[in-house]
Design a protein around this motif. Structure first.
Motif, short mmCIF file in Angstrom:
data_model
loop_
_atom_site.label_atom_id
_atom_site.label_comp_id
_atom_site.label_asym_id
_atom_site.label_seq_id
_atom_site.Cartn_x
_atom_site.Cartn_y
_atom_site.Cartn_z
N LEU A 268 0.85 -1.18 0.00
CA LEU A 268 0.00 0.00 0.00
C LEU A 268 0.89 1.24 0.00
O LEU A 268 1.66 1.45 0.95
N SER A 269 0.80 2.01 -1.05
CA SER A 269 1.58 3.24 -1.12
C SER A 269 1.06 4.23 -0.09
O SER A 269 -0.01 4.05 0.49
N ARG A 270 1.81 5.29 0.14
CA ARG A 270 1.41 6.27 1.15
C ARG A 270 -0.01 6.80 0.92
O ARG A 270 -0.80 6.86 1.87
N PRO A 271 -0.38 7.19 -0.30
CA PRO A 271 -1.76 7.65 -0.46
C PRO A 271 -2.79 6.57 -0.19
O PRO A 271 -3.92 6.86 0.20
N ALA A 272 -2.43 5.30 -0.39
CA ALA A 272 -3.39 4.22 -0.22
C ALA A 272 -3.74 3.94 1.23
O ALA A 272 -4.73 3.26 1.51
N TRP A 273 -2.92 4.44 2.19
CA TRP A 273 -3.31 4.32 3.60
C TRP A 273 -3.68 5.68 4.21
O TRP A 273 -3.98 5.78 5.40
N GLY A 274 -3.70 6.71 3.36
CA GLY A 274 -4.18 8.01 3.81
C GLY A 274 -3.13 8.88 4.45
O GLY A 274 -3.43 9.64 5.38
N ALA A 275 -1.89 8.82 3.96
CA ALA A 275 -0.82 9.66 4.51
C ALA A 275 -1.05 11.11 4.09
O ALA A 275 -1.02 11.43 2.91
N ASP A 276 -1.27 11.97 5.05
CA ASP A 276 -1.45 13.40 4.79
C ASP A 276 -0.06 14.03 4.71
O ASP A 276 0.61 14.21 5.73
N GLU A 277 0.36 14.35 3.50
CA GLU A 277 1.73 14.82 3.31
C GLU A 277 1.99 16.17 3.98
O GLU A 277 3.14 16.55 4.18
N SER A 278 0.94 16.89 4.35
CA SER A 278 1.16 18.16 5.05
C SER A 278 1.80 17.93 6.42
O SER A 278 2.42 18.84 6.98
N LYS A 279 1.67 16.71 6.98
CA LYS A 279 2.28 16.41 8.28
C LYS A 279 3.81 16.47 8.22
O LYS A 279 4.47 16.60 9.25
N ARG A 280 4.36 16.39 7.01
CA ARG A 280 5.82 16.43 6.88
C ARG A 280 6.37 17.85 6.93
O ARG A 280 7.59 18.04 6.93
#
Length: 371
Positions: free
Chosen positions: A174-186
Protein backbone atom coordinates in the motif's frame (compact mmCIF):
# COMPACT_ATOMS: atom_id res chain seq x y z
CA UNK A 1 33.19 -10.06 10.35
CA UNK A 2 32.78 -8.35 6.99
CA UNK A 3 32.73 -4.64 6.38
CA UNK A 4 29.59 -2.76 5.49
CA UNK A 5 31.00 -1.92 2.11
CA UNK A 6 31.36 -5.62 1.33
CA UNK A 7 27.74 -6.19 2.19
CA UNK A 8 26.48 -3.71 -0.39
CA UNK A 9 29.01 -4.17 -3.17
CA UNK A 10 26.71 -6.25 -5.37
CA UNK A 11 23.94 -3.62 -5.22
CA UNK A 12 25.51 -1.54 -7.94
CA UNK A 13 24.92 -4.35 -10.46
CA UNK A 14 21.14 -3.85 -10.36
CA UNK A 15 19.24 -0.76 -11.45
CA UNK A 16 16.47 0.83 -9.40
CA UNK A 17 13.99 -0.21 -12.08
CA UNK A 18 14.59 -3.85 -11.15
CA UNK A 19 13.43 -3.17 -7.59
CA UNK A 20 10.25 -1.50 -8.77
CA UNK A 21 9.42 -4.07 -11.44
CA UNK A 22 6.40 -6.33 -11.17
CA UNK A 23 7.57 -9.67 -12.59
CA UNK A 24 5.59 -9.11 -15.74
CA UNK A 25 2.27 -8.38 -14.07
CA UNK A 26 1.64 -4.70 -14.87
CA UNK A 27 4.40 -2.40 -15.96
CA UNK A 28 2.83 0.53 -14.08
CA UNK A 29 1.99 -1.34 -10.87
CA UNK A 30 5.15 -0.45 -9.01
CA UNK A 31 4.60 3.28 -9.33
CA UNK A 32 2.72 6.00 -7.56
CA UNK A 33 3.58 9.17 -9.44
CA UNK A 34 4.15 12.63 -7.98
CA UNK A 35 0.51 13.65 -7.78
CA UNK A 36 -0.37 10.29 -6.22
CA UNK A 37 2.26 10.46 -3.53
CA UNK A 38 -0.11 11.56 -0.82
CA UNK A 39 -1.15 15.08 -1.75
CA UNK A 40 -4.80 15.99 -1.49
CA UNK A 41 -6.78 17.11 -4.50
CA UNK A 42 -6.81 20.70 -3.28
CA UNK A 43 -3.11 20.72 -2.45
CA UNK A 44 -1.99 19.17 -5.74
CA UNK A 45 -4.27 21.32 -7.87
CA UNK A 46 -4.95 18.38 -10.19
CA UNK A 47 -8.27 17.33 -11.60
CA UNK A 48 -7.23 13.76 -12.25
CA UNK A 49 -4.18 11.63 -12.92
CA UNK A 50 -3.91 8.60 -15.15
CA UNK A 51 -3.69 5.46 -13.03
CA UNK A 52 -5.14 7.05 -9.90
CA UNK A 53 -8.57 7.72 -8.47
CA UNK A 54 -9.80 9.94 -5.62
CA UNK A 55 -10.49 8.21 -2.31
CA UNK A 56 -11.50 9.72 1.01
CA UNK A 57 -9.86 8.93 4.35
CA UNK A 58 -10.73 10.32 7.78
CA UNK A 59 -8.63 13.38 8.47
CA UNK A 60 -6.57 12.84 11.62
CA UNK A 61 -7.77 15.05 14.49
CA UNK A 62 -5.56 15.91 17.45
CA UNK A 63 -5.56 17.82 20.70
CA UNK A 64 -2.30 18.63 22.46
CA UNK A 65 -1.87 18.91 26.21
CA UNK A 66 0.89 19.83 28.64
CA UNK A 67 1.38 18.33 32.09
CA UNK A 68 -0.27 15.39 33.83
CA UNK A 69 -3.74 16.71 34.79
CA UNK A 70 -6.79 15.22 33.13
CA UNK A 71 -7.08 16.19 29.47
CA UNK A 72 -10.50 16.12 27.85
CA UNK A 73 -11.25 15.94 24.14
CA UNK A 74 -14.29 16.62 21.99
CA UNK A 75 -13.71 13.39 20.06
CA UNK A 76 -13.11 9.70 20.71
CA UNK A 77 -9.35 9.11 21.00
CA UNK A 78 -7.67 6.35 19.01
CA UNK A 79 -4.17 6.80 20.50
CA UNK A 80 -2.33 9.09 22.87
CA UNK A 81 1.25 9.97 22.05
CA UNK A 82 3.25 10.93 25.14
CA UNK A 83 6.73 12.41 25.51
CA UNK A 84 8.51 13.66 28.60
CA UNK A 85 11.97 14.73 29.71
CA UNK A 86 13.75 13.14 32.66
CA UNK A 87 13.81 9.54 33.88
CA UNK A 88 12.43 7.21 31.21
CA UNK A 89 10.95 4.48 33.44
CA UNK A 90 7.95 4.76 35.74
CA UNK A 91 5.38 6.70 33.70
CA UNK A 92 1.78 5.68 33.06
CA UNK A 93 -1.67 6.71 31.86
CA UNK A 94 -5.25 6.38 33.09
CA UNK A 95 -8.32 6.73 30.88
CA UNK A 96 -11.56 8.04 32.32
CA UNK A 97 -13.70 6.08 29.87
CA UNK A 98 -13.50 4.02 26.70
CA UNK A 99 -12.50 0.41 26.19
CA UNK A 100 -8.88 0.59 27.39
CA UNK A 101 -9.17 -0.33 31.11
CA UNK A 102 -10.97 2.86 32.20
CA UNK A 103 -10.18 4.06 35.72
CA UNK A 104 -7.01 1.95 36.02
CA UNK A 105 -3.43 3.09 35.74
CA UNK A 106 -1.52 1.51 32.88
CA UNK A 107 2.22 1.49 33.47
CA UNK A 108 4.29 2.19 30.37
CA UNK A 109 6.52 -0.69 29.34
CA UNK A 110 8.10 -1.93 26.16
CA UNK A 111 7.62 0.24 23.12
CA UNK A 112 9.71 0.84 20.04
CA UNK A 113 10.45 4.56 19.77
CA UNK A 114 13.25 5.96 21.93
CA UNK A 115 14.20 9.59 22.62
CA UNK A 116 17.25 11.16 24.19
CA UNK A 117 16.87 12.59 27.67
CA UNK A 118 13.46 11.18 28.46
CA UNK A 119 10.73 8.72 27.59
CA UNK A 120 7.96 8.28 25.08
CA UNK A 121 5.00 6.02 24.44
CA UNK A 122 2.14 5.57 21.98
CA UNK A 123 -0.88 4.17 23.83
CA UNK A 124 -4.11 2.77 22.39
CA UNK A 125 -6.97 4.77 23.93
CA UNK A 126 -10.00 2.64 23.09
CA UNK A 127 -12.14 5.65 22.09
CA UNK A 128 -11.71 7.36 25.46
CA UNK A 129 -12.48 11.06 25.72
CA UNK A 130 -10.34 11.90 28.78
CA UNK A 131 -7.01 10.78 30.25
CA UNK A 132 -4.39 11.76 32.80
CA UNK A 133 -0.71 10.96 33.04
CA UNK A 134 1.68 9.83 35.75
CA UNK A 135 5.40 10.62 35.45
CA UNK A 136 8.38 8.92 37.10
CA UNK A 137 9.22 9.97 40.65
CA UNK A 138 11.06 13.26 40.75
CA UNK A 139 9.99 14.35 37.27
CA UNK A 140 8.04 17.61 37.13
CA UNK A 141 4.54 17.47 35.66
CA UNK A 142 5.52 20.28 33.31
CA UNK A 143 7.95 17.89 31.61
CA UNK A 144 5.10 16.01 29.89
CA UNK A 145 3.64 16.68 26.46
CA UNK A 146 0.83 14.56 25.06
CA UNK A 147 -1.22 14.41 21.90
CA UNK A 148 -4.68 12.85 21.69
CA UNK A 149 -5.03 11.34 18.20
CA UNK A 150 -8.25 10.39 16.40
CA UNK A 151 -7.58 8.49 13.17
CA UNK A 152 -11.12 7.35 12.35
CA UNK A 153 -13.73 10.04 13.07
CA UNK A 154 -12.47 13.13 11.28
CA UNK A 155 -14.00 14.65 8.17
CA UNK A 156 -13.10 12.98 4.90
CA UNK A 157 -9.91 14.08 3.16
CA UNK A 158 -9.30 13.16 -0.46
CA UNK A 159 -6.13 11.56 -1.81
CA UNK A 160 -5.32 10.27 -5.27
CA UNK A 161 -4.74 6.54 -4.89
CA UNK A 162 -3.30 4.22 -7.58
CA UNK A 163 -6.07 2.27 -9.28
CA UNK A 164 -3.86 -0.80 -9.68
CA UNK A 165 -1.99 -2.58 -6.86
CA UNK A 166 1.52 -1.23 -6.34
CA UNK A 167 4.23 -3.89 -6.15
CA UNK A 168 7.95 -4.34 -5.65
CA UNK A 169 9.06 -7.42 -7.58
CA UNK A 170 5.66 -9.01 -7.07
CA UNK A 171 5.31 -8.03 -3.39
CA UNK A 172 2.16 -5.94 -3.23
CA UNK A 173 2.21 -2.92 -0.93
CA UNK A 174 0.00 0.00 0.00
CA UNK A 175 1.58 3.24 -1.12
CA UNK A 176 1.41 6.27 1.15
CA UNK A 177 -1.76 7.65 -0.46
CA UNK A 178 -3.39 4.22 -0.22
CA UNK A 179 -3.31 4.32 3.60
CA UNK A 180 -4.18 8.01 3.81
CA UNK A 181 -0.82 9.66 4.51
CA UNK A 182 -1.45 13.40 4.79
CA UNK A 183 1.73 14.82 3.31
CA UNK A 184 1.16 18.16 5.05
CA UNK A 185 2.28 16.41 8.28
CA UNK A 186 5.82 16.43 6.88
CA UNK A 187 5.89 20.21 6.90
CA UNK A 188 6.61 22.61 9.76
CA UNK A 189 6.51 26.39 9.45
CA UNK A 190 6.09 26.01 5.71
CA UNK A 191 9.17 23.82 5.22
CA UNK A 192 9.82 20.08 5.14
CA UNK A 193 10.57 19.24 8.75
CA UNK A 194 13.00 16.39 7.98
CA UNK A 195 14.35 16.83 4.44
CA UNK A 196 15.13 13.55 2.71
CA UNK A 197 18.73 12.38 2.89
CA UNK A 198 19.97 9.32 0.99
CA UNK A 199 22.88 6.97 1.69
CA UNK A 200 24.00 3.55 0.47
CA UNK A 201 21.97 0.70 1.95
CA UNK A 202 23.76 -1.48 4.53
CA UNK A 203 21.37 -3.48 6.69
CA UNK A 204 17.77 -4.33 7.70
CA UNK A 205 16.32 -3.86 11.19
CA UNK A 206 13.05 -5.49 12.30
CA UNK A 207 10.65 -3.83 14.77
CA UNK A 208 7.19 -4.27 16.22
CA UNK A 209 4.91 -1.28 16.70
CA UNK A 210 3.89 -2.30 20.24
CA UNK A 211 0.24 -1.58 19.39
CA UNK A 212 -2.71 -3.93 20.08
CA UNK A 213 -2.90 -7.28 18.33
CA UNK A 214 -5.98 -8.35 16.36
CA UNK A 215 -6.09 -4.80 15.00
CA UNK A 216 -9.44 -4.26 13.20
CA UNK A 217 -8.16 -1.22 11.25
CA UNK A 218 -4.40 -1.36 10.72
CA UNK A 219 -4.42 1.49 8.20
CA UNK A 220 -5.77 3.80 10.90
CA UNK A 221 -3.02 2.55 13.22
CA UNK A 222 -0.43 3.43 10.58
CA UNK A 223 -1.93 6.93 10.44
CA UNK A 224 -1.73 7.12 14.24
CA UNK A 225 1.93 6.08 14.23
CA UNK A 226 2.59 8.63 11.49
CA UNK A 227 1.04 11.40 13.61
CA UNK A 228 2.96 10.27 16.70
CA UNK A 229 6.31 10.09 14.92
CA UNK A 230 5.90 13.17 12.74
CA UNK A 231 4.29 15.51 15.28
CA UNK A 232 4.63 14.25 18.88
CA UNK A 233 8.26 13.22 18.39
CA UNK A 234 8.91 15.96 15.83
CA UNK A 235 10.56 13.56 13.39
CA UNK A 236 8.68 14.98 10.42
CA UNK A 237 7.50 11.61 9.11
CA UNK A 238 6.75 8.04 10.08
CA UNK A 239 9.89 6.37 11.36
CA UNK A 240 9.80 3.07 9.43
CA UNK A 241 10.43 2.39 5.76
CA UNK A 242 7.76 -0.33 5.68
CA UNK A 243 5.11 -1.71 8.02
CA UNK A 244 3.33 -5.09 7.84
CA UNK A 245 -0.06 -5.90 9.36
CA UNK A 246 -1.34 -9.23 10.66
CA UNK A 247 -3.02 -10.08 7.34
CA UNK A 248 0.36 -9.68 5.63
CA UNK A 249 -0.40 -6.35 3.95
CA UNK A 250 2.70 -4.21 3.45
CA UNK A 251 2.55 -0.41 3.92
CA UNK A 252 4.99 2.09 2.48
CA UNK A 253 6.46 4.18 5.28
CA UNK A 254 8.96 7.05 5.16
CA UNK A 255 8.52 9.36 2.17
CA UNK A 256 11.36 8.83 -0.30
CA UNK A 257 10.56 11.17 -3.18
CA UNK A 258 8.25 11.04 -6.18
CA UNK A 259 10.08 8.30 -8.05
CA UNK A 260 8.33 4.90 -8.26
CA UNK A 261 10.65 3.18 -5.78
CA UNK A 262 9.55 2.97 -2.12
CA UNK A 263 12.29 3.63 0.46
CA UNK A 264 14.98 4.30 -2.18
CA UNK A 265 15.77 7.12 -4.58
CA UNK A 266 16.18 6.69 -8.34
CA UNK A 267 19.88 5.93 -7.85
CA UNK A 268 19.20 3.12 -5.38
CA UNK A 269 20.23 4.96 -2.21
CA UNK A 270 18.13 4.49 0.93
CA UNK A 271 16.26 7.43 2.42
CA UNK A 272 17.16 7.99 6.07
CA UNK A 273 14.25 7.19 8.39
CA UNK A 274 13.92 7.39 12.20
CA UNK A 275 13.56 3.86 13.57
CA UNK A 276 16.90 3.27 15.32
CA UNK A 277 18.28 6.46 16.84
CA UNK A 278 21.94 7.04 16.03
CA UNK A 279 22.01 4.25 13.44
CA UNK A 280 19.43 5.30 10.87
CA UNK A 281 21.35 6.25 7.72
CA UNK A 282 21.73 3.22 5.48
CA UNK A 283 19.60 1.11 7.86
CA UNK A 284 16.21 -0.02 6.50
CA UNK A 285 13.49 -0.44 9.14
CA UNK A 286 10.50 -2.78 8.84
CA UNK A 287 7.87 -2.83 11.61
CA UNK A 288 5.30 -5.56 12.20
CA UNK A 289 2.05 -4.05 13.46
CA UNK A 290 1.17 -5.46 16.87
CA UNK A 291 2.86 -6.49 20.11
CA UNK A 292 5.14 -9.51 19.73
CA UNK A 293 6.38 -9.96 23.29
CA UNK A 294 4.44 -13.14 24.09
CA UNK A 295 2.50 -13.64 20.86
CA UNK A 296 4.34 -14.49 17.64
CA UNK A 297 3.61 -12.77 14.36
CA UNK A 298 0.90 -14.33 12.24
CA UNK A 299 2.01 -16.68 9.48
CA UNK A 300 0.86 -14.10 6.93
CA UNK A 301 2.89 -11.31 8.53
CA UNK A 302 6.00 -13.48 8.79
CA UNK A 303 5.66 -14.59 5.17
CA UNK A 304 5.35 -10.99 3.99
CA UNK A 305 8.37 -9.99 6.07
CA UNK A 306 10.44 -12.74 4.46
CA UNK A 307 9.26 -11.87 0.94
CA UNK A 308 9.95 -8.16 1.43
CA UNK A 309 13.44 -8.68 2.84
CA UNK A 310 14.16 -11.16 0.05
CA UNK A 311 13.33 -8.48 -2.54
CA UNK A 312 15.55 -5.95 -0.79
CA UNK A 313 18.40 -8.44 -0.35
CA UNK A 314 18.32 -9.33 -4.05
CA UNK A 315 18.15 -5.70 -5.08
CA UNK A 316 21.10 -4.65 -2.92
CA UNK A 317 23.19 -7.83 -2.99
CA UNK A 318 22.85 -8.36 0.77
CA UNK A 319 23.82 -11.72 2.28
CA UNK A 320 20.96 -12.24 4.78
CA UNK A 321 23.06 -14.51 6.99
CA UNK A 322 26.10 -12.26 7.11
CA UNK A 323 27.54 -10.51 10.13
CA UNK A 324 28.71 -7.06 9.20
CA UNK A 325 30.03 -3.81 10.59
CA UNK A 326 27.54 -1.02 10.08
CA UNK A 327 29.25 2.34 9.56
CA UNK A 328 27.14 5.46 10.08
CA UNK A 329 27.91 7.54 6.98
CA UNK A 330 27.12 10.76 8.85
CA UNK A 331 29.46 10.48 11.83
CA UNK A 332 31.49 7.29 11.34
CA UNK A 333 30.04 5.45 14.37
CA UNK A 334 30.23 1.67 13.89
CA UNK A 335 28.19 -1.28 15.14
CA UNK A 336 28.71 -5.01 14.62
CA UNK A 337 25.32 -6.53 13.74
CA UNK A 338 23.67 -9.24 11.70
CA UNK A 339 22.61 -8.22 8.21
CA UNK A 340 19.04 -8.76 9.42
CA UNK A 341 18.81 -7.66 13.04
CA UNK A 342 16.29 -6.65 15.67
CA UNK A 343 15.92 -3.18 17.17
CA UNK A 344 17.29 -4.46 20.49
CA UNK A 345 20.58 -5.37 18.77
CA UNK A 346 21.22 -1.65 18.39
CA UNK A 347 19.67 0.01 21.46
CA UNK A 348 18.33 -0.78 24.94
CA UNK A 349 14.75 -1.80 24.06
CA UNK A 350 12.69 -4.99 24.02
CA UNK A 351 11.67 -4.30 20.39
CA UNK A 352 10.81 -6.27 18.22
CA UNK A 353 9.38 -8.30 21.10
CA UNK A 354 10.82 -11.59 22.34
CA UNK A 355 8.80 -13.88 20.08
CA UNK A 356 9.72 -11.95 16.95
CA UNK A 357 13.33 -11.67 18.02
CA UNK A 358 13.48 -15.44 18.50
CA UNK A 359 12.30 -15.92 14.91
CA UNK A 360 14.97 -13.77 13.27
CA UNK A 361 17.22 -16.77 12.66
CA UNK A 362 14.38 -18.46 10.81
CA UNK A 363 13.79 -15.29 8.80
CA UNK A 364 17.47 -15.09 7.79
CA UNK A 365 17.46 -18.73 6.69
CA UNK A 366 14.25 -18.36 4.70
CA UNK A 367 15.50 -15.23 2.94
CA UNK A 368 18.79 -16.94 2.10
CA UNK A 369 16.99 -20.00 0.75
CA UNK A 370 15.27 -17.85 -1.83
CA UNK A 371 18.37 -16.08 -3.12
Amino acid sequence: MIGAAGAVAVGGALTPVVFAATNGEDSSAGSSDGSASGTTDSASGTTGTAGTEPQKFPATRTEAATGTAQANTAFAISYVGVRWTGTADGAGIKFADGASSPGKWQEFSGGCATVDGGGTKLVAAGDATAYELKLPDGVSASAARSLAIDTTGGAGKTFRVPTEPTRVRGVQYLSRPAWGADESKRYKDGKVNSPEAYYPFQTVTVHHTDTPNADPDPASTVRGIYEYHAITLDWGDIGYHFLIDEAGAVYEGRYSGDDPIPAFDKDGKLVTAFHTGGFNSGNLGIALIGTLVDQPPTDAAKASLIRLIKVIARYKGLDPQAELTYVNPVNGVTKDVNAISGHRDWLATDCPGQTMYDLLGEVRTAVAAGK
